[in-house]
Design a protein around this motif. Structure first.
Motif, short mmCIF file in Angstrom:
data_model
loop_
_atom_site.label_atom_id
_atom_site.label_comp_id
_atom_site.label_asym_id
_atom_site.label_seq_id
_atom_site.Cartn_x
_atom_site.Cartn_y
_atom_site.Cartn_z
N LYS A 157 0.90 -1.25 -0.21
CA LYS A 157 0.13 0.11 0.05
C LYS A 157 0.77 1.01 0.03
O LYS A 157 0.45 2.38 -0.59
N SER A 158 2.17 1.15 0.63
CA SER A 158 2.76 2.48 0.58
C SER A 158 3.01 2.84 -0.53
O SER A 158 3.35 4.03 -0.81
N LEU A 159 3.28 2.19 -1.83
CA LEU A 159 3.72 2.90 -2.93
C LEU A 159 2.47 3.45 -3.73
O LEU A 159 2.80 4.17 -4.41
N ARG A 160 1.30 3.20 -3.34
CA ARG A 160 -0.11 3.90 -3.88
C ARG A 160 -0.05 5.11 -2.96
O ARG A 160 -1.09 5.76 -3.00
N ARG A 161 0.75 5.37 -1.89
CA ARG A 161 0.67 6.66 -1.10
C ARG A 161 1.39 7.71 -1.52
O ARG A 161 1.54 8.82 -0.70
N HIS A 162 2.00 7.59 -2.37
CA HIS A 162 3.18 8.35 -3.28
C HIS A 162 2.62 8.87 -4.14
O HIS A 162 2.38 7.97 -5.11
N SER A 163 2.34 10.03 -4.59
CA SER A 163 1.70 10.62 -5.60
C SER A 163 2.52 10.28 -6.88
O SER A 163 1.98 9.93 -8.06
N ASP A 164 3.73 10.53 -7.16
CA ASP A 164 4.67 10.31 -8.26
C ASP A 164 4.69 8.89 -8.35
O ASP A 164 4.27 8.32 -9.78
N LEU A 165 4.85 7.83 -7.53
CA LEU A 165 4.82 6.28 -7.88
C LEU A 165 3.22 5.88 -8.28
O LEU A 165 3.20 5.01 -9.11
N ARG A 166 2.30 6.51 -7.51
CA ARG A 166 0.87 6.12 -7.97
C ARG A 166 0.57 6.42 -9.40
O ARG A 166 0.02 5.69 -9.96
N TYR A 167 1.03 7.47 -9.67
CA TYR A 167 0.99 8.15 -11.32
C TYR A 167 1.57 7.11 -12.22
O TYR A 167 1.11 6.65 -13.16
N PHE A 168 2.73 6.59 -11.81
CA PHE A 168 3.56 5.74 -12.58
C PHE A 168 2.78 4.23 -12.64
O PHE A 168 2.64 3.98 -13.84
N ILE A 169 2.63 3.79 -11.54
CA ILE A 169 1.72 2.52 -11.61
C ILE A 169 0.33 2.61 -12.44
O ILE A 169 0.26 1.61 -13.01
N ASP A 170 -0.67 3.57 -12.16
CA ASP A 170 -1.63 3.71 -12.79
C ASP A 170 -1.45 3.66 -14.12
O ASP A 170 -2.18 3.55 -15.08
N THR A 171 -0.32 4.46 -14.51
CA THR A 171 -0.26 4.75 -16.20
C THR A 171 0.22 3.24 -16.61
O THR A 171 -0.22 2.90 -17.88
N LEU A 172 1.15 2.58 -15.93
CA LEU A 172 1.42 1.07 -16.38
C LEU A 172 0.29 0.53 -16.65
O LEU A 172 0.06 -0.27 -17.65
N ILE A 173 -0.73 0.26 -15.52
CA ILE A 173 -1.87 -0.31 -15.80
C ILE A 173 -2.90 0.15 -16.85
O ILE A 173 -3.42 -0.84 -17.42
N GLU A 174 -3.10 1.44 -16.86
CA GLU A 174 -3.90 1.73 -17.76
C GLU A 174 -3.52 1.71 -19.33
O GLU A 174 -4.27 1.22 -20.18
N GLN A 175 -2.25 1.79 -19.54
CA GLN A 175 -1.62 1.58 -20.88
C GLN A 175 -1.56 0.27 -21.43
O GLN A 175 -1.66 0.00 -22.58
N SER A 176 -1.36 -0.69 -20.43
CA SER A 176 -1.43 -2.11 -20.93
C SER A 176 -2.85 -2.59 -20.98
O SER A 176 -2.97 -3.77 -21.46
N GLY A 177 -3.98 -1.96 -20.59
CA GLY A 177 -5.42 -2.59 -20.32
C GLY A 177 -5.29 -3.64 -19.19
O GLY A 177 -6.43 -4.31 -19.26
N LEU A 178 -4.42 -3.57 -18.44
CA LEU A 178 -4.46 -4.53 -17.45
C LEU A 178 -5.83 -4.43 -16.27
O LEU A 178 -6.33 -5.48 -16.02
N ALA A 179 -6.13 -3.42 -16.47
CA ALA A 179 -7.26 -3.14 -15.45
C ALA A 179 -8.64 -3.78 -16.10
O ALA A 179 -9.30 -4.38 -15.25
#
Length: 182
Positions: A157-179
């Motif tokens: 959870k700590s990874l998603r409580r940092h704004s820049d890392l959260r943006y990075f993670i969400d971008t990977l998920i969105e761009q890949s269609g993983l969601a």
């Protein structure tokens, strides 16, 4: 930029009106002393000028750390936090355009408890020192096995409580269609 305003607050003990400085935005880079005041609890602790009664006053405010690329919103009301998160996620509609280095603005992190706020600030500062390493690690994990990546970031959870890392993670998920797969 730090934004503050003088407001009148009645002492809960003697009911005497006191003028206090209330912060609406705290910029840790422009005003590092305010960061210290959060961590030592003096930002939200007030002493009545009449009876010297000490009391805690929690007010909603935005905490912005440009150097470490994270942005937090403190409120004891989750509904207020949800409104602020929605506002920042839809920043495209704002006349001020966000440039690439400021993408973390889109991932405001809400905090409802003062102790959690202090811990989140310290944890985010620690993560910022490891940012490039953490991003490479996450990208490698994602490239090897996207489901394992998703499970890892969901557990940590700590990874998603940092704004820049959260943006990075969400971008990977969105761009890949993983969601859409999960």
């Amino acid at each position: 930029m730090t934004l503050a305003q003088i407001e009148n607050v009645n002492c809960p003990y003697c009911n005497k009106e006191n003028e206090i400085r209330v912060y609406y935005t705290v910029n840790a880079d422009a005003d590092p002393d305010l960061r210290r005041k959060i961590l030592d609890d003096s930002l939200n602790t007030f002493i009545c000028r009449e009876c010297l009664f000490e009391f805690e006053l929690n007010f909603d405010f935005l905490y912005h750390d440009m150097k470490n690329k994270f942005i937090l919103y403190f409120s004891t009301d989750q509904k207020v936090i949800d409104e602020q998160i929605s506002k920042y996620e839809n920043y495209e509609n704002d006349p001020i355009k966000i440039t690439e280095p400021m993408n973390y603005f889109r991932k405001l992190v809400g905090v409802t408890n003062w102790e959690d706020l202090k811990e989140t600030i310290k944890e985010n500062e620690r993560l910022s020192g490891l940012m490039e390493f953490e991003k490479k690690h996450l990208k490698n994990l994602f490239d090897k096995n996207s489901i394992e990546f998703y499970n890892y970031v969901s557990r940590k959870k700590s990874l998603r409580r940092h704004s820049d890392l959260r943006y990075f993670i969400d971008t990977l998920i969105e761009q890949s269609g993983l969601a859409t797969l999960i």
